[in-house]
Design an enzyme around this catalytic site. Structure first.
Site, PDB file in Angstrom:
ATOM      1  N   ASP A 151      24.278 -43.861  -3.340  1.00  0.00           N
ATOM      2  CA  ASP A 151      25.664 -43.403  -3.287  1.00  0.00           C
ATOM      3  C   ASP A 151      26.374 -43.902  -4.549  1.00  0.00           C
ATOM      4  O   ASP A 151      25.811 -44.649  -5.349  1.00  0.00           O
ATOM      5  CB  ASP A 151      26.363 -43.848  -1.988  1.00  0.00           C
ATOM      6  CG  ASP A 151      27.548 -42.930  -1.671  1.00  0.00           C
ATOM      7  OD1 ASP A 151      28.002 -42.205  -2.578  1.00  0.00           O
ATOM      8  OD2 ASP A 151      28.025 -42.935  -0.519  1.00  0.00           O
TER       9      ASP A 151
HETATM   10  C1  BGC Z   1      30.538 -40.802  -1.007  1.00  0.00           C
HETATM   11  C2  BGC Z   1      29.430 -39.781  -0.985  1.00  0.00           C
HETATM   12  C3  BGC Z   1      29.621 -38.773  -2.080  1.00  0.00           C
HETATM   13  C4  BGC Z   1      29.693 -39.512  -3.392  1.00  0.00           C
HETATM   14  C5  BGC Z   1      29.794 -38.610  -4.594  1.00  0.00           C
HETATM   15  C6  BGC Z   1      30.769 -41.368  -2.390  1.00  0.00           C
HETATM   16  O1  BGC Z   1      31.928 -42.131  -2.451  1.00  0.00           O
HETATM   17  O2  BGC Z   1      30.228 -41.833  -0.103  1.00  0.00           O
HETATM   18  O3  BGC Z   1      29.345 -39.169   0.273  1.00  0.00           O
HETATM   19  O4  BGC Z   1      28.590 -37.831  -2.054  1.00  0.00           O
HETATM   20  O5  BGC Z   1      30.812 -40.365  -3.377  1.00  0.00           O
HETATM   21  O6  BGC Z   1      31.026 -38.068  -4.743  1.00  0.00           O
END
Ligand code: BGC
Length: 773
Positions: A270
């Site tokens: 993530d």
């Molecule tokens: C979130 C993810 C997301 C990623 C990219 C993160 O803060 O937890 O679900 O895909 O950002 O934007």
């Protein structure tokens, strides 16, 4: 499509020509840098600079958040024309519930219980996203969530692993189709692996501590189902799980996903998830990057820990070249499957998006999705549907709103194209009914909250998600009461702003904001005075505590955040052109003190009622609360219709079975009301005596059935021993013979039952109780 062998040979040859830096480069995901034609989007702390130069040097494998085809083209051109090995990039984006056309938020859409429809929304979202140059979407979020305080409950499919698994499959099929290289396919990414939805106290990113058995039973099934459906990638969770940050959890990634399930796609962290392990307290950037890659994490999202430390870790022996090769191979294989080596631009045409985005057929599916997602929670004295006649008072801070209806994670949605409830209702009423409008209240009067809800709004924007009206609350109320007093029916559109849910939007109080309660109270008094019904249309993307609202209204429609076509879909339901058929996929508690509350709970040794529903009155020395009932405000699976459905008793074709025989369990469903309607018939099974304790019941099947008034259908479920299996131990998935209670019904609390006996073979009888050998 070429065979796996061809892919293997291609990637092996390519890797034989790659330097260590280039291999690590493939494991690096970055974002457009400032000035590259894109606004920078960050959901954490990440620095992006020199993106073009890094691509040229072969130091980038994927790009996140390049959302315009001309930007994507430019970066791709640098990769395939100016980098030494000309390896194309993957372009990834959070396409969560639609792209330019927003569908209802995932929790809403799950309430449709319609897998074909859900799959279709993913297919259409993929088509819109590819038109913008996107080839990987960070969706579906398959986190099972049982805590409505957690803002990201909105992004998943609710509390149940069986339903969550079916939805995971449908989404993966919709995004990926049969061929990832097809011009309208995108790669799906199952997230967040794993346990993210169980954040302690419902506070985002919080720690998770859960037995492996519970993980295997509740959290992992939708991931497994998504993998089996062919998902090309998985994103790791931010949280730590049983003491190990999920980004470094070898058991999850390597033992479970790769070895046990046969996952052959790639893992992506993530957003700065690897770096955040430093805060988790397991090492510095070099150490955490090494931990992650050794555990099986292939790609580093925007943190650059891999890019800046792995070479040194190879040199000092803390990471082996095999780990790098594995990760690099997985990323290159994904590119191969996406067809990028043959066609890095996949037909991307900057003129194309206009033709694809918001296409009439996409909007039609979006409208149908709204119709099927809304859940009718109450309808006394047939307050709904509304007549197309007389005067309708449409009141509330969300009634004339376009900014909030797309819901959370809808950054690419075209807000101007959204249909507000007011527009939908007025258009549908035509000249047959008059619609009067008053705002009545602010979404919230709390200034701190307003500021937080407007976090993504430009400071000087004239219209924002949450606004404080220049009039005083008393003036707004007075206007609302005046409007309501003239009407034949009052429709109040109340609820949450879109930013009340989503990432980092946890709440400890899931009541409607006080400003709106005051409004409802006034409208209710007016309605009692005039004798005209009060209908509440509730927006939100989490379970809310609606007991008070239930008492202070005649009808209540949970309409969620419905996306682009919300106004039209809600109007279809309010005027009875369609009948509500949505059912909750998550339990609505009476108050936050009941959380966590979910239907598939274990029983205690001192349950309140023998049936496990716990819908009984308080008794001393029973598992209960002094100040609240045990059962929820609205149970899992609940949803009313304008028509009525009658369930016959459950029929089984055998009441004693052995081994791999099939059981057929059925009910006759009759539409006894006056409207055509759809009912989701739910099958649950209880295994009352086992070697370990089991949930009071578990969903094992469902069918959405359409019936005309007076029509009857037999709804048959085929049950096999597959449906009886559970984790007997961490490493043993099987079933134990004995009695099983088969429930079929309209929601988790309201079912008819039959009991059958199932033996392994005719000669062996199961002990009545106690642990199995
Ligand atoms: C979130 C993810 C997301 C990623 C990219 C993160 O803060 O937890 O679900 O895909 O950002 O934007």
């Amino acid at each position: 499509m070429s065979s796996t062998n061809d892919m293997h040979a291609f990637v092996t040859d390519l890797m034989s020509r790659m330097t260590l830096e280039e291999k690590i480069g493939q494991m690096n995901l970055t974002q457009p840098s400032h000035g590259d034609g894109e606004d920078e989007i960050v959901t954490g702390e990440a620095k992006n600079n020199g993106t073009e130069e890094k691509i040229r040097q072969g130091l980038v494998g994927s790009i996140l958040n390049a959302r315009r085809p001309h930007v994507v083209r430019r970066y791709q051109k640098i990769a395939v024309e100016e980098s030494r090995l000309q390896i194309p990039l993957i372009f990834a984006l959070d396409v969560i519930h639609g792209h330019v056309t927003a569908f209802p938020t995932p929790l809403a859409l799950s309430s449709s219980w319609n897998m074909d429809l859900i799959q279709e929304t993913a297919r259409l979202a993929a088509r819109e996203a590819v038109a913008d140059g996107i080839k990987q979407v960070y969706s579906p979020m398959v986190d099972i969530a049982r805590d409505p305080r957690w803002g990201r409950i909105a992004e998943g499919s609710g509390e149940d692993p069986y339903l969550g698994s079916r939805i995971a499959e449908a989404m993966v099929r919709g995004y990926q189709g049969d061929d990832l290289s097809a011009p309208d396919s995108v790669m799906a990414c199952l997230k967040h692996f794993a346990g993210y939805g169980a954040a302690e106290a419902g506070r985002d990113y919080n720690t998770v501590d859960m037995s492996r058995l519970k993980l295997q039973e509740t959290i992992l099934p939708p991931f497994r189902a998504g993998v089996k459906a062919g998902a090309g990638s998985i994103m790791n969770a931010f949280n730590d799980l049983n003491g190990v940050p999920a980004s470094a959890d070898k058991w999850l990634m390597t033992d479970v996903a790769r070895e046990d399930w046969g996952f052959d796609g790639f893992f992506v962290s993530d957003f700065t998830g690897i770096n955040e392990m430093i805060k988790h307290g397991v090492g510095d950037l070099k150490a955490v990057s090494a931990l992650a890659v050794k555990a099986g994490l292939d790609m580093d999202m925007v943190g650059e820990g891999y890019l800046t430390t792995l070479k040194q870790s190879i040199e000092d022996g803390s990471v082996s070249i095999d780990d790098i090769d594995r990760a690099c191979r997985k990323v290159l294989e994904a590119k191969y499957k996406l067809g990028l080596f043959d066609n890095p631009y996949y037909g991307m045409d900057p003129a194309n998006p206009e033709k694809i985005h918001l296409a009439p057929e996409t909007r039609a599916v979006a409208r149908e999705a709204v119709v099927q997602s809304c859940v009718l929670l109450k309808n006394d004295n047939a307050a709904l549907p509304l007549k197309r006649a007389g005067t309708i008072a449409l009141i509330g801070p969300l009634a004339n709103d376009k900014r909030n209806i797309p819901g959370m994670w809808a950054g690419n949605t075209n807000i101007d194209a959204c249909v507000s409830i007011m527009d939908g209702l007025v258009q549908s009423a035509g000249d047959q009914a008059k619609v009067l409008y008053a705002k009545g209240a602010n979404i919230t009067d709390d200034l701190d909250e307003v500021e937080r809800l407007n976090i993504f709004e430009k400071k000087d924007a004239p219209v924002k998600n949450a606004m404080i009206d220049p009039r005083s609350p008393a003036d707004m109320l007075a206007e609302a009461v005046a409007v309501a007093s003239q009407a034949d029916v009052i429709v109040a559109v109340v609820g949450e702003s879109k930013e009340h849910t989503g990432e980092a939007s946890s709440r400890t109080n899931i009541d409607l904001p006080q400003s709106q309660r005051v409004l409802i109270d006034e409208l209710y008094k007016t309605s009692r005075k005039t004798g005209k019904p009060l209908v509440l249309v509730v927006m939100g993307s989490r379970p809310l505590t609606l007991g008070w609202e239930r008492e202070h209204s005649d009808a209540m429609l949970m309409a969620w955040h419905g996306g682009t076509e919300m106004g039209n879909g809600v109007a279809d339901l309010l005027f009875g052109d369609r009948t509500p058929s949505g059912k909750l996929t998550v339990t609505f508690p009476r108050n936050v003190g009941q959380i966590p509350i979910y239907y598939a709970h274990k029983t205690t040794g001192r349950p309140l009622t023998a049936d496990g529903n716990d819908a009984g009155e308080w008794k001393k020395f029973r598992s209960a609360y002094l100040d609240c009932r045990n059962d929820p405000e609205f149970p899992f699976g609940f949803g009313l219709s304008y028509t009525n459905f009658n369930y016959s008793p459950v029929k089984v074709n055998k009441d004693s079975l052995t081994g791999h025989q099939k059981l057929k369990a059925s009910v006759t469903l009759t539409n006894t009301g006056a409207y055509a309607g759809e009912e989701t018939v739910q099958l649950y099974i209880t295994d009352p005596v086992c070697s370990r304790t089991r949930p009071v019941k578990e969903l094992k099947g469902f069918q959405k059935v359409s019936l005309q008034p007076g029509e009857q259908k037999e709804v048959i479920f085929d049950i096999t021993t597959e449906d009886l299996k559970f984790f007997i131990t961490e490493n043993k998935f099987g079933w134990e013979p004995g009695d099983f209670i088969i429930h079929i019904g309209t929601n988790a609390q309201d079912t008819q039952t039959a009991t059958v006996h199932w033996e392994k073979s005719a000669s062996v009888k199961r002990p009545k109780c106690g642990p199995q050998p």
